[in-house]
Design an enzyme around this catalytic site. Structure first.
Site, mmCIF file in Angstrom:
data_model
loop_
_atom_site.group_PDB
_atom_site.id
_atom_site.type_symbol
_atom_site.label_atom_id
_atom_site.label_comp_id
_atom_site.label_asym_id
_atom_site.label_seq_id
_atom_site.Cartn_x
_atom_site.Cartn_y
_atom_site.Cartn_z
ATOM 1 N N GLY A 259 5.038 5.105 -2.801
ATOM 2 C CA GLY A 259 6.377 5.298 -3.378
ATOM 3 C C GLY A 259 6.897 4.003 -3.975
ATOM 4 N N ASP B 183 15.180 8.128 1.594
ATOM 5 C CA ASP B 183 15.936 8.649 0.448
ATOM 6 C C ASP B 183 16.608 10.007 0.706
ATOM 7 O OD1 ASP B 183 15.525 6.448 -1.128
ATOM 8 O OD2 ASP B 183 13.855 7.295 -2.265
ATOM 9 N N ASP C 23 9.897 -7.064 0.944
ATOM 10 C CA ASP C 23 10.162 -6.429 2.222
ATOM 11 C C ASP C 23 11.513 -5.751 2.061
ATOM 12 O OD1 ASP C 23 9.268 -5.683 4.732
ATOM 13 O OD2 ASP C 23 10.524 -7.154 5.725
ATOM 14 N N THR D 238 0.852 -1.193 0.000
ATOM 15 C CA THR D 238 0.000 0.000 0.000
ATOM 16 C C THR D 238 0.892 1.249 0.000
ATOM 17 O OG1 THR D 238 -0.063 -0.149 2.402
ATOM 18 C CG2 THR D 238 -1.974 -1.001 1.233
ATOM 19 N N ASN D 239 2.203 1.009 -0.009
ATOM 20 C CA ASN D 239 3.161 2.115 -0.016
ATOM 21 C C ASN D 239 3.222 2.716 -1.430
ATOM 22 O OD1 ASN D 239 5.657 3.518 -0.407
ATOM 23 N ND2 ASN D 239 6.506 2.507 1.394
ATOM 24 N N LYS E 82 17.406 6.384 -9.961
ATOM 25 C CA LYS E 82 17.258 5.623 -8.718
ATOM 26 C C LYS E 82 16.997 4.148 -9.041
ATOM 27 C CE LYS E 82 14.676 4.731 -4.533
ATOM 28 N NZ LYS E 82 13.577 4.974 -3.614
HETATM 29 P P1 IMP Z 1 8.184 -2.318 3.947
HETATM 30 O O1 IMP Z 1 6.998 -1.704 3.314
HETATM 31 O O2 IMP Z 1 7.947 -3.101 5.176
HETATM 32 O O3 IMP Z 1 9.049 -3.032 2.953
HETATM 33 O O4 IMP Z 1 9.001 -1.111 4.566
HETATM 34 C C1 IMP Z 1 9.869 -0.446 3.814
HETATM 35 C C2 IMP Z 1 10.348 0.764 4.591
HETATM 36 O O5 IMP Z 1 11.756 0.826 4.410
HETATM 37 C C3 IMP Z 1 9.761 2.016 3.993
HETATM 38 O O6 IMP Z 1 8.661 2.482 4.704
HETATM 39 C C4 IMP Z 1 10.925 2.975 4.034
HETATM 40 O O7 IMP Z 1 10.958 3.593 5.283
HETATM 41 C C5 IMP Z 1 12.145 2.069 3.904
HETATM 42 N N1 IMP Z 1 12.535 1.925 2.485
HETATM 43 C C6 IMP Z 1 12.399 0.827 1.707
HETATM 44 N N2 IMP Z 1 12.809 1.066 0.453
HETATM 45 C C7 IMP Z 1 13.201 2.341 0.440
HETATM 46 C C8 IMP Z 1 13.703 3.176 -0.595
HETATM 47 O O8 IMP Z 1 13.832 2.807 -1.768
HETATM 48 N N3 IMP Z 1 14.021 4.422 -0.222
HETATM 49 C C9 IMP Z 1 13.872 4.873 1.057
HETATM 50 N N4 IMP Z 1 13.369 4.162 2.040
HETATM 51 C C10 IMP Z 1 13.043 2.887 1.739
#
Ligand code: IMP
Length: 207
Positions: free
Chosen positions: A14, A165, A72, A11-12, A185
């Site tokens: 970015g 980032d 993850d 749901t992220n 990136k």
């Molecule tokens: P996930 O959704 O549990 O995989 O959490 C990933 C978290 O790691 C994100 O909320 C970011 O805080 C950090 N993260 C993962 N990938 C990136 C990236 O490409 N840039 C910056 N932060 C990242």
């Protein structure tokens, strides 16, 4: 194997934007959890990136019965014993080093906490990690990983990207990851590297 659609289990926003860019021109339609008719919650409560990614891929794949990619990812900082690691998304709320209040958004709170903990640290070395799991329900699955090495800055800079980032300078660069164009990136990032390995495997399976 035919592959027309893949669900990206996130749901992220970015992260999703980057996955969509990485799959551009492949002919595969990328769906997100927002496109699913019914929502299920899957808690990321495991101790490793791989276990969390497998858990998400299996739960969503078995529930929606479509091929899934679950990632993850996180940041590992050498001077902090590899924290925030699997806690990267909710580092602000973890007891380690004191909790931080969310004022604007979680990304900013995470950065505030990281910079506080890194204040007097000389060793600024860190790496982003991405573990990506592909799961074809009830048939098979595999995983790939990617790393991006760099250093933590002492203040945030740049508006692009997401998460940490603005405080991460990739090795060989003088700008932060948040100052790089999305294509740049994706070319050097942990996620870009993990996804390009995944695509190699998928291409072989689709032939
Ligand atoms: P996930 O959704 O549990 O995989 O959490 C990933 C978290 O790691 C994100 O909320 C970011 O805080 C950090 N993260 C993962 N990938 C990136 C990236 O490409 N840039 C910056 N932060 C990242």
């Amino acid at each position: 194997m035919k592959l027309k659609k893949i669900l990206i289990a996130t749901t992220n926003k970015g992260k999703l934007r980057e996955f969509k860019q990485l799959f551009e021109n492949t002919g595969i339609e990328i769906l997100s959890l927002e496109d699913m008719p019914e929502r299920i919650e899957v808690e990321e409560d495991k101790e490793t990136f791989l276990e969390n990614a497998i858990k998400k891929a299996k739960k969503y794949g078995d529930f929606y019965k479509i091929p899934v990619i679950a990632e993850d990812a996180g940041l590992e900082v050498e001077a902090l014993n590899n924290y925030p690691g699997v806690y990267s998304a909710r580092f602000y709320s973890i007891d380690f080093g004191g909790k931080v209040e969310v004022k604007e958004n979680k990304d900013k709170a995470n950065i505030e906490k990281l910079l506080k903990l890194m204040k007097d640290k000389e060793n600024r070395k860190a790496r982003f990690v991405s573990v990506v799991v592909f799961y074809y329900p009830e048939e098979f699955g595999f995983w790939t990983e990617g790393y991006c090495y760099g250093e933590i800055t002492d203040k945030p800079k740049g508006e692009k990207g997401f998460g940490y980032d603005p405080v991460f300078i990739p090795e060989g660069y003088s700008e932060t990851m948040a100052e790089l164009d999305p294509e740049e990136k994706n070319r050097i990032s942990h996620r870009g590297k993990a996804v390009s390995k995944l695509m190699e495997r998928l291409k072989k399976l689709m032939n």
